[in-house]
Design a protein around this motif. Sequence first.
Motif, PDB file in Angstrom:
ATOM      1  N   ILE A 240     -86.700  24.195  70.088  1.00 62.04           N
ATOM      2  CA  ILE A 240     -86.625  25.659  70.015  1.00 62.04           C
ATOM      3  C   ILE A 240     -86.702  26.217  71.427  1.00 62.04           C
ATOM      4  N   GLU A 241     -85.617  26.869  71.843  1.00 61.99           N
ATOM      5  CA  GLU A 241     -85.534  27.371  73.214  1.00 61.99           C
ATOM      6  C   GLU A 241     -85.720  28.883  73.315  1.00 61.99           C
ATOM      7  N   ARG A 242     -85.537  29.581  72.198  1.00 62.18           N
ATOM      8  CA  ARG A 242     -85.643  31.039  72.231  1.00 62.18           C
ATOM      9  C   ARG A 242     -86.413  31.537  71.019  1.00 62.18           C
ATOM     10  N   LEU A 243     -87.216  32.573  71.234  1.00 65.79           N
ATOM     11  CA  LEU A 243     -87.964  33.202  70.154  1.00 65.79           C
ATOM     12  C   LEU A 243     -87.771  34.715  70.206  1.00 65.79           C
ATOM     13  N   ARG A 244     -87.705  35.312  69.030  1.00 65.14           N
ATOM     14  CA  ARG A 244     -87.679  36.765  68.884  1.00 65.14           C
ATOM     15  C   ARG A 244     -88.534  37.121  67.674  1.00 65.14           C
ATOM     16  N   TYR A 245     -88.822  38.402  67.494  1.00 63.28           N
ATOM     17  CA  TYR A 245     -89.485  38.853  66.270  1.00 63.28           C
ATOM     18  C   TYR A 245     -89.033  40.274  65.947  1.00 63.28           C
TER      19      TYR A 245
END
Length: 462
Positions: A240-245
Amino acid sequence: MNEPRRLFVKSFGCQMNVYDSQRMADTLAPHGYVETSAADDADLVILNTCHIREKAAEKVYSELGRVRRLKQAAAADGRRLTIAVAGCVAQAEGEEILRRAPAVDLVFGPQSYHRLPELLARAARDGKAIDTEFPLDDKFDHLAPPSAQAVRGRGVSAFVTVQEGCDKFCTFCVVPYTRGAEVSRPVVKILAEIERLGDAGVREVTLIGQNVNAYHGVGPNGRTNSLAQLLERAAAIAGIERLRYTTSHPRDMGDDLIAAHRELPKLMPQLHLPVQSGSDRMLAAMNRRHTSADYLDIVDRLRAARPDLALTSDFIVGFPGETEQDFAATLALVEQVGFSGAFSFKYSPRPGTPGAAMTDQVDDAVKSERLHRLQAVIDAGQRAFNRRCLGRTFDVLFEKPGRYDGQLVGRSPYLQPVQVSAPPSLLGDIAAVAITEVASNSLFGTLTQASARQPALAAAGA
């Protein structure tokens, strides 16, 4: 061996409906259903509905007219087509759907889709079935995990529901009535889902909830974890290289979540933070429980933590009692914040909400005129933001082939589509792209081998 049955699911509305639709397909896969992209050859059509605005609900009834004709054509060919209505319109209207659309076989709410195989069997046996209860059991405990093949077919970005429901009771909103009270999934189960996604090739995960930053799930040690703590754990998952919410409420932007924007490089510098109005009088009438000054203070603290942060928002124009002065305060807030984009809507009374019972409703022509003016300011801000991307170098996650041979389409850290001439081998990868051209809805760029990448865009006022 029985032939597989074909499933077509159409989602309306929010990202959570997209996630729910995928989980419905996962739930039915062990029962012989395979997804199809065309309703015309389906054995089961599910319309997963949204009830936030009146037009969204009416679109469902319009779509049901088209599906009814498909059902008649299937019957003429000796096939049975089952029609189901799911989601928030189903939860809110239940029996009314069966009355208005007799071709519908099954109606079920967003808390019941883990029982979908059982409900389909009941509809086949009894002719009709409806389930709009709020069950005591956790639906997530009963859902089959998606297969690696299914995940790969959905692309390199994925949604993961971490929280459902809302306790805020904004006077314009039906979510507390259709999705129920705020409930957070346990940390371990969320992380296990994200790990499966990472193993199957997903590179970007967006944590979603009706009020996602109110997340308060139980951690492995039995203690409650905040969204910031969950993001920190998710950032450690391989692949997992990117996270958003999304979507957030200003009341729940805690200090630790603001700090996470500074401390977690994998947390992308783009945040959707709905404000709805710039008028304190309207915010009070909406029961938002924050003022415009509160919102601006949060924006300042976020940008202090992450100077390259871009903000998007939601706005409602024409809420009951809104005056020209109230609307002017909204325009002023938009100008002051400098959003990279926003969604704006005319107020739509939803049955059962306090706003629908207010007597000082705004004339529709006034709402339309204000919406036009607001959207013009929002669009100008978005164009200005995109122009400031010109000449920058961004890390782009390549998601799919472009329209032309030799072209790939990816997403910038700010969620903008980026079109690049690149080999297909880069699909699913992240690569540095120099932005060379800006169009109305997307960016164009070229691959760069530069090892030292420029920071993402400076603060919105830069």
